[in-house]
Design a protein around this motif. Sequence first.
Motif, PDB file in Angstrom:
ATOM      1  N   ASP A  85       0.827  -1.208   0.000  1.00  0.00           N
ATOM      2  CA  ASP A  85       0.000   0.000   0.000  1.00  0.00           C
ATOM      3  C   ASP A  85       0.863   1.259   0.000  1.00  0.00           C
ATOM      4  N   VAL A  86       1.996   1.224   0.707  1.00  0.00           N
ATOM      5  CA  VAL A  86       2.860   2.407   0.816  1.00  0.00           C
ATOM      6  C   VAL A  86       3.632   2.664  -0.475  1.00  0.00           C
ATOM      7  N   LEU A  87       4.170   1.596  -1.087  1.00  0.00           N
ATOM      8  CA  LEU A  87       5.050   1.771  -2.248  1.00  0.00           C
ATOM      9  C   LEU A  87       4.327   1.633  -3.587  1.00  0.00           C
ATOM     10  N   GLN A  88       3.134   1.045  -3.600  1.00  0.00           N
ATOM     11  CA  GLN A  88       2.358   0.884  -4.839  1.00  0.00           C
ATOM     12  C   GLN A  88       3.204   0.273  -5.965  1.00  0.00           C
ATOM     13  N   PRO A  89       3.790  -0.915  -5.756  1.00  0.00           N
ATOM     14  CA  PRO A  89       4.649  -1.505  -6.788  1.00  0.00           C
ATOM     15  C   PRO A  89       3.840  -2.215  -7.880  1.00  0.00           C
ATOM     16  N   GLU A  90       4.542  -2.581  -8.960  1.00  0.00           N
ATOM     17  CA  GLU A  90       3.936  -3.443  -9.972  1.00  0.00           C
ATOM     18  C   GLU A  90       3.717  -4.835  -9.369  1.00  0.00           C
ATOM     19  N   GLN A  91       2.829  -5.613  -9.959  1.00  0.00           N
ATOM     20  CA  GLN A  91       2.467  -6.909  -9.382  1.00  0.00           C
ATOM     21  C   GLN A  91       3.605  -7.925  -9.426  1.00  0.00           C
ATOM     22  N   ASP A  92       4.572  -7.723 -10.327  1.00  0.00           N
ATOM     23  CA  ASP A  92       5.663  -8.704 -10.434  1.00  0.00           C
ATOM     24  C   ASP A  92       6.842  -8.382  -9.513  1.00  0.00           C
ATOM     25  N   VAL A  93       6.763  -7.297  -8.732  1.00  0.00           N
ATOM     26  CA  VAL A  93       7.828  -6.954  -7.777  1.00  0.00           C
ATOM     27  C   VAL A  93       7.629  -7.762  -6.501  1.00  0.00           C
ATOM     28  N   VAL A  94       8.712  -8.385  -6.024  1.00  0.00           N
ATOM     29  CA  VAL A  94       8.657  -9.218  -4.821  1.00  0.00           C
ATOM     30  C   VAL A  94       9.480  -8.553  -3.717  1.00  0.00           C
ATOM     31  N   PHE A  95       8.882  -8.447  -2.542  1.00  0.00           N
ATOM     32  CA  PHE A  95       9.568  -7.861  -1.382  1.00  0.00           C
ATOM     33  C   PHE A  95       9.918  -8.964  -0.382  1.00  0.00           C
ATOM     34  N   PHE A  96      11.190  -9.015   0.002  1.00  0.00           N
ATOM     35  CA  PHE A  96      11.637  -9.882   1.095  1.00  0.00           C
ATOM     36  C   PHE A  96      11.892  -8.988   2.317  1.00  0.00           C
ATOM     37  N   ILE A  97      11.327  -9.356   3.456  1.00  0.00           N
ATOM     38  CA  ILE A  97      11.446  -8.532   4.659  1.00  0.00           C
ATOM     39  C   ILE A  97      12.241  -9.266   5.734  1.00  0.00           C
ATOM     40  N   CYS A  98      13.324  -8.637   6.177  1.00  0.00           N
ATOM     41  CA  CYS A  98      14.122  -9.142   7.303  1.00  0.00           C
ATOM     42  C   CYS A  98      14.134  -8.020   8.348  1.00  0.00           C
ATOM     43  N   ASP A  99      13.192  -8.078   9.276  1.00  0.00           N
ATOM     44  CA  ASP A  99      12.940  -6.938  10.161  1.00  0.00           C
ATOM     45  C   ASP A  99      12.789  -7.416  11.601  1.00  0.00           C
ATOM     46  N   SER A 100      13.511  -6.774  12.520  1.00  0.00           N
ATOM     47  CA  SER A 100      13.404  -7.132  13.939  1.00  0.00           C
ATOM     48  C   SER A 100      12.323  -6.327  14.651  1.00  0.00           C
ATOM     49  N   HIS A 101      11.729  -5.331  13.969  1.00  0.00           N
ATOM     50  CA  HIS A 101      10.653  -4.551  14.580  1.00  0.00           C
ATOM     51  C   HIS A 101       9.370  -5.391  14.621  1.00  0.00           C
ATOM     52  N   ARG A 102       8.664  -5.265  15.712  1.00  0.00           N
ATOM     53  CA  ARG A 102       7.374  -5.938  15.862  1.00  0.00           C
ATOM     54  C   ARG A 102       6.357  -4.927  16.391  1.00  0.00           C
ATOM     55  N   PRO A 103       5.076  -5.107  16.119  1.00  0.00           N
ATOM     56  CA  PRO A 103       4.475  -6.241  15.393  1.00  0.00           C
ATOM     57  C   PRO A 103       4.531  -6.037  13.876  1.00  0.00           C
ATOM     58  N   TYR A 104       4.417  -7.166  13.143  1.00  0.00           N
ATOM     59  CA  TYR A 104       4.314  -7.084  11.693  1.00  0.00           C
ATOM     60  C   TYR A 104       2.946  -6.533  11.298  1.00  0.00           C
ATOM     61  N   ASP A 105       2.890  -5.865  10.155  1.00  0.00           N
ATOM     62  CA  ASP A 105       1.603  -5.487   9.599  1.00  0.00           C
ATOM     63  C   ASP A 105       0.921  -6.754   9.065  1.00  0.00           C
ATOM     64  N   VAL A 106      -0.360  -6.924   9.376  1.00  0.00           N
ATOM     65  CA  VAL A 106      -1.052  -8.170   9.009  1.00  0.00           C
ATOM     66  C   VAL A 106      -1.185  -8.328   7.492  1.00  0.00           C
ATOM     67  N   CYS A 107      -1.167  -7.221   6.754  1.00  0.00           N
ATOM     68  CA  CYS A 107      -1.222  -7.330   5.287  1.00  0.00           C
ATOM     69  C   CYS A 107       0.048  -7.978   4.737  1.00  0.00           C
ATOM     70  N   ASN A 108       1.182  -7.733   5.386  1.00  0.00           N
ATOM     71  CA  ASN A 108       2.419  -8.405   4.992  1.00  0.00           C
ATOM     72  C   ASN A 108       2.377  -9.880   5.369  1.00  0.00           C
ATOM     73  N   VAL A 109       1.840 -10.157   6.556  1.00  0.00           N
ATOM     74  CA  VAL A 109       1.786 -11.542   7.050  1.00  0.00           C
ATOM     75  C   VAL A 109       0.952 -12.413   6.126  1.00  0.00           C
ATOM     76  N   TYR A 110      -0.180 -11.885   5.659  1.00  0.00           N
ATOM     77  CA  TYR A 110      -1.110 -12.683   4.850  1.00  0.00           C
ATOM     78  C   TYR A 110      -1.065 -12.302   3.373  1.00  0.00           C
ATOM     79  N   SER A 111       0.061 -11.788   2.921  1.00  0.00           N
ATOM     80  CA  SER A 111       0.243 -11.503   1.502  1.00  0.00           C
ATOM     81  C   SER A 111       0.225 -12.813   0.713  1.00  0.00           C
ATOM     82  N   ASP A 112      -0.230 -12.724  -0.536  1.00  0.00           N
ATOM     83  CA  ASP A 112      -0.317 -13.934  -1.362  1.00  0.00           C
ATOM     84  C   ASP A 112       1.010 -14.315  -1.996  1.00  0.00           C
TER      85      ASP A 112
END
Length: 564
Positions: A85-112
């Motif tokens: 939602d923040v970056l508005q990427p194209e559908q073929d862009v894949v984000f890998f997240i390595c983050d020690s901050h919590r809590p995770y955003d639930v949209c990231n957790v349940y991304s397809d």
Amino acid sequence: MFIADLRRDFYQQLLGKRILVLVNYDLDAICASKILQALFRCDNVLYSIVPIMGISGMKRAFNQHKEAVRYVLLVNCGGSIDIVDVLQPEQDVVFFICDSHRPYDVCNVYSDGQVRILGEMNKNENIPAFEDIFQDSDNESDEDEQDHDGGSNESDEESGGGSNLRVQRIEKRLVRRRERKAWQERRITLMFEYAQYAYYAQSSALGVFELAWGMSKDSLDLLWWAIVGVTEQKLLGKVESSTYTLLVERIQSHVSRLTNKASDRAIQTSVKIAFESDLQLALFRHWSVLDSLRYSYYPACRLKLWTYKGEKTMHELLVDMGLPLVQAKQTFSAMDLVLRKEFYEKMEQYAEKYNLPDVTYASFVLQYGYRNRYSAADYVYSMLAILESVRKDRLPEACFLESMDALSRSKKPILDEGIEMCKTLLTATFKQVQSSLEQHQIRSAGAFLYFVLQEEVPFFSCPYGLLILARFLLRAHVAVSRNRRAQELPLIAVAPIDLQQGISLLAGIPPVCEDSRHFFAKAFEEAGNRSGAVISADFFETSVIQIQHSDCTKFLDALTVMLS
């Protein structure tokens, strides 16, 4: 979505691709990215590392590089916001997240699959179930259409005498609405309980190191960088002592394994990591004992070294330890050899007598060559000082890269320069604490304490510098306060960063008696809405915001009303 098999589902996906690595401005992220650099170079992976200070920096960096990359790795950033939602990427862009901050955003957790979080789902984080927070929008629209169609058919049924069918349809519609309302209310409750507190999980640097270990590409250098990342979390109070102790046990097994793995004795003796108990005395191996005792927040707060009585107590400690004042004023390496060897044991021996029960903690020491010996804390303090040395002629990106260079054994002068800079930072912090206590600048708002710095001080115009000052201030205030509730109160610290534009930095510190979890993100957002204060919550450290200095009073007033 979470990916547990990092080798197959993360690293092998990147081979042969161009990677954009966005790295947050913190030490753990720097250590993690340094390990990733070593892995990428082994496999000739093309990558671009871009340091970012906040969400706006992330947007800017992504927009500059989005045409050239389809894989983006986020280190210690992005996990707590809806990245798509923040970056508005194209559908073929894949984000890998390595983050020690919590809590995770639930949209990231349940991304397809467009957002992939490195690691397994932790049950202790109490992430709400998918069906409790998401509803199928297609089903909802179908229900609405049925309701609409039902309304058009009602006249037909009514004319045909189908009044019973009409009543049944209305009842079903009401039941559906009640169920949807109950579900929405439950969702609000679940989301509040899940997201109300912010905290830190395991060091990202350690996670990336264990990926290297799983691919048999680990080394003592990579392990040391992971140790520095873990130690940063300990020294800055990001994790609890119990969590840190468990991580140290895991690291110990890696140290033993890699030490025994070295078959060549020359290699084994040239670089050595040793498990040792360290002292909560900042940089004492590179400073004088007297200065290290005075300017380290733990002994300073325990002995109240900003007072005459505290200074006297410190000299009594030195006498009991058999350490002459002449020796204590010298650089530690120039002290008498016998006194140097006995120093640690003597500190441990007299710790209880002088109310210093936790003066020791488990840590590691790196030794290479004949004279190069640094503790993990030495690296943390040095890199912190370098990272925070932003000036008009010295951009944050330059500080970031120099801090990363300090990790390399071949660039020892940078590390030593950072140690000298940190001595100045710690000295300035102590003097500011002393001055603030003498002038009674720490005020109580009932539900919290607050401190407002009136003049612009370079050391405290960056997030880490202000957080270090606030942590020292809170513990010093608790040590001298007669108010029994002082240890139960958080501290809000405000420091100007640009007097001409009237912009200040505001940071929150949890109470001394509580763990590292904090509620500042939600509280600051609500106080900003209620007061109408102009704030910017752009940092990934959610306990830090920017605010117009003229709005500080009404913002703190709103916060007082909320928390009372």
